[in-house]
Design a protein around this motif. Structure first.
Motif, PDB file in Angstrom:
ATOM      1  N   PRO A   8       0.675  -0.635  -0.127  1.00  0.00           N
ATOM      2  CA  PRO A   8       0.000  -0.110  -0.050  1.00  0.00           C
ATOM      3  C   PRO A   8       0.922   1.298  -0.154  1.00  0.00           C
ATOM      4  N   PHE A   9       2.340   0.896   0.210  1.00  0.00           N
ATOM      5  CA  PHE A   9       2.737   2.399   0.314  1.00  0.00           C
ATOM      6  C   PHE A   9       4.396   2.081  -0.099  1.00  0.00           C
ATOM      7  N   GLY A  10       3.438   1.549  -1.577  1.00  0.00           N
ATOM      8  CA  GLY A  10       4.695   1.557  -2.754  1.00  0.00           C
ATOM      9  C   GLY A  10       4.918   2.460  -4.559  1.00  0.00           C
ATOM     10  N   GLY A  11       4.066   3.341  -3.729  1.00  0.00           N
ATOM     11  CA  GLY A  11       3.675   4.526  -4.811  1.00  0.00           C
ATOM     12  C   GLY A  11       4.074   5.541  -4.047  1.00  0.00           C
ATOM     13  N   ASP A  12       4.780   7.269  -4.704  1.00  0.00           N
ATOM     14  CA  ASP A  12       4.811   8.181  -4.829  1.00  0.00           C
ATOM     15  C   ASP A  12       3.481   9.058  -4.035  1.00  0.00           C
ATOM     16  N   ALA A  13       2.473   9.010  -5.071  1.00  0.00           N
ATOM     17  CA  ALA A  13       1.375   9.644  -3.648  1.00  0.00           C
ATOM     18  C   ALA A  13       0.788   9.435  -2.655  1.00  0.00           C
ATOM     19  N   ALA A  14       1.694   7.518  -2.398  1.00  0.00           N
ATOM     20  CA  ALA A  14       1.126   7.332  -0.672  1.00  0.00           C
ATOM     21  C   ALA A  14       2.090   7.275   0.055  1.00  0.00           C
ATOM     22  N   ALA A  15       3.379   7.519  -0.362  1.00  0.00           N
ATOM     23  CA  ALA A  15       4.284   7.738   0.217  1.00  0.00           C
ATOM     24  C   ALA A  15       4.884   9.316   1.167  1.00  0.00           C
ATOM     25  N   ASP A  16       3.908  10.680   0.139  1.00  0.00           N
ATOM     26  CA  ASP A  16       3.731  11.901  -0.246  1.00  0.00           C
ATOM     27  C   ASP A  16       2.470  11.833   1.126  1.00  0.00           C
ATOM     28  N   ALA A  19       4.122  11.183   4.663  1.00  0.00           N
ATOM     29  CA  ALA A  19       4.982  11.415   5.637  1.00  0.00           C
ATOM     30  C   ALA A  19       3.564  13.256   5.328  1.00  0.00           C
ATOM     31  N   GLY A  20       3.704  13.551   5.187  1.00  0.00           N
ATOM     32  CA  GLY A  20       2.273  14.277   4.807  1.00  0.00           C
ATOM     33  C   GLY A  20       1.475  14.108   6.596  1.00  0.00           C
ATOM     34  N   LEU A  21       0.656  12.924   6.974  1.00  0.00           N
ATOM     35  CA  LEU A  21       1.061  12.144   8.314  1.00  0.00           C
ATOM     36  C   LEU A  21       0.601  12.837   9.653  1.00  0.00           C
ATOM     37  N   ALA A  22       2.955  12.016   8.962  1.00  0.00           N
ATOM     38  CA  ALA A  22       3.655  12.476  10.622  1.00  0.00           C
ATOM     39  C   ALA A  22       4.205  14.396  10.603  1.00  0.00           C
ATOM     40  N   LEU A  30      -6.329  11.503  11.900  1.00  0.00           N
ATOM     41  CA  LEU A  30      -8.156  10.357  11.746  1.00  0.00           C
ATOM     42  C   LEU A  30      -8.687  11.534  10.272  1.00  0.00           C
ATOM     43  N   PHE A  31      -8.389  12.385  10.498  1.00  0.00           N
ATOM     44  CA  PHE A  31      -8.929  13.375   9.690  1.00  0.00           C
ATOM     45  C   PHE A  31      -9.009  13.070   8.198  1.00  0.00           C
ATOM     46  N   ALA A  32      -7.728  13.782   8.157  1.00  0.00           N
ATOM     47  CA  ALA A  32      -6.228  12.779   7.029  1.00  0.00           C
ATOM     48  C   ALA A  32      -7.354  12.060   6.666  1.00  0.00           C
ATOM     49  N   VAL A  33      -7.298  10.988   6.751  1.00  0.00           N
ATOM     50  CA  VAL A  33      -7.253  10.191   6.667  1.00  0.00           C
ATOM     51  C   VAL A  33      -8.641   9.129   6.238  1.00  0.00           C
ATOM     52  N   ARG A  34      -9.618  10.173   6.782  1.00  0.00           N
ATOM     53  CA  ARG A  34     -10.967  10.521   6.244  1.00  0.00           C
ATOM     54  C   ARG A  34     -11.231  10.980   5.545  1.00  0.00           C
ATOM     55  N   ALA A  35     -10.870  12.040   4.830  1.00  0.00           N
ATOM     56  CA  ALA A  35     -10.897  13.088   3.635  1.00  0.00           C
ATOM     57  C   ALA A  35     -10.171  11.943   2.256  1.00  0.00           C
ATOM     58  N   ALA A  70      -1.916  -7.009  12.226  1.00  0.00           N
ATOM     59  CA  ALA A  70      -0.526  -6.746  11.905  1.00  0.00           C
ATOM     60  C   ALA A  70      -0.135  -4.978  11.604  1.00  0.00           C
ATOM     61  N   PRO A  71       0.907  -5.388  12.256  1.00  0.00           N
ATOM     62  CA  PRO A  71       1.578  -3.139  11.909  1.00  0.00           C
ATOM     63  C   PRO A  71       1.618  -3.151  10.646  1.00  0.00           C
ATOM     64  N   CYS A  72       1.847  -1.849  10.345  1.00  0.00           N
ATOM     65  CA  CYS A  72       1.798  -1.620   8.975  1.00  0.00           C
ATOM     66  C   CYS A  72       2.737   0.447   9.035  1.00  0.00           C
ATOM     67  N   ALA A  73       3.669  -0.583   9.285  1.00  0.00           N
ATOM     68  CA  ALA A  73       4.931   1.075   9.225  1.00  0.00           C
ATOM     69  C   ALA A  73       5.557   1.033   7.888  1.00  0.00           C
ATOM     70  N   PRO A  74       4.990   2.092   7.421  1.00  0.00           N
ATOM     71  CA  PRO A  74       5.152   3.148   6.124  1.00  0.00           C
ATOM     72  C   PRO A  74       6.241   3.601   6.227  1.00  0.00           C
ATOM     73  N   ALA A  75       7.400   3.515   5.770  1.00  0.00           N
ATOM     74  CA  ALA A  75       8.934   4.379   5.996  1.00  0.00           C
ATOM     75  C   ALA A  75       8.965   5.109   6.353  1.00  0.00           C
ATOM     76  N   LEU A  76       8.125   6.170   6.077  1.00  0.00           N
ATOM     77  CA  LEU A  76       7.708   7.494   6.340  1.00  0.00           C
ATOM     78  C   LEU A  76       6.383   8.302   6.832  1.00  0.00           C
ATOM     79  N   GLY A  77       5.629   6.931   7.189  1.00  0.00           N
ATOM     80  CA  GLY A  77       4.736   7.838   7.635  1.00  0.00           C
ATOM     81  C   GLY A  77       4.637   7.877   9.478  1.00  0.00           C
ATOM     82  N   PRO A  78       3.601   8.538   9.562  1.00  0.00           N
ATOM     83  CA  PRO A  78       3.184   8.616  11.601  1.00  0.00           C
ATOM     84  C   PRO A  78       4.060   7.932  12.437  1.00  0.00           C
TER      85      PRO A  78
END
Length: 138
Positions: A8-16, A19-22, A30-35, A70-78
């Protein structure tokens, strides 16, 4: 489509997005995820790839917040987890994933043209199952 994997985080838009959530306070994540999910779910025309990619990433964060997931740990995520989603928000995520997998989705088209299309579809289907009602997750 700048991608390096079917996760799920293997692309530019997802990584961005991750990173924005972080950079957001935990109370706004949660508001950003909902949006992000609503943007994909409510698109009635052609769903562009970046919006679809972000919706998949948002759904993955919610799926990881479900009990026993299972935990979800995007490299650039929150650094901290997203709170467990309500059934309503999980339902929105399922609807967004259905929209991403629909015939008029650029992301689905691009993956279907690649050698890894079936692997990507299986990954998204797994997220959909993880977010479905409790009876579907058993």
């Amino acid at each position: 489509m700048g991608t390096w994997g079917t996760d799920p985080f293997g692309g530019d838009a997802a990584a961005d997005f991750a990173a924005g959530l972080a950079g957001l306070p935990e109370s706004r994540r949660l508001f950003a995820v909902r949006a992000a999910l609503a943007e994909a779910a409510e698109e009635r025309r052609y769903l562009e790839a970046p919006e679809g990619e972000v919706a998949v990433a948002a759904a993955a964060l919610l799926a990881a917040a479900r009990p026993g997931a299972a935990p979800c740990a995007p490299a650039l995520g929150p650094g901290q987890a997203i709170p467990e989603p309500s059934e309503e928000l999980a339902g929105l995520a399922v609807h967004a994933l259905d929209r991403v997998l629909a015939p008029d989705s650029e992301l689905a088209e691009l993956w279907d043209e690649s050698d890894a299309g079936q692997e990507w579809r299986a990954s998204v289907a797994g997220l959909r199952t993880a977010l479905g009602p409790a009876a579907e997750r058993v």
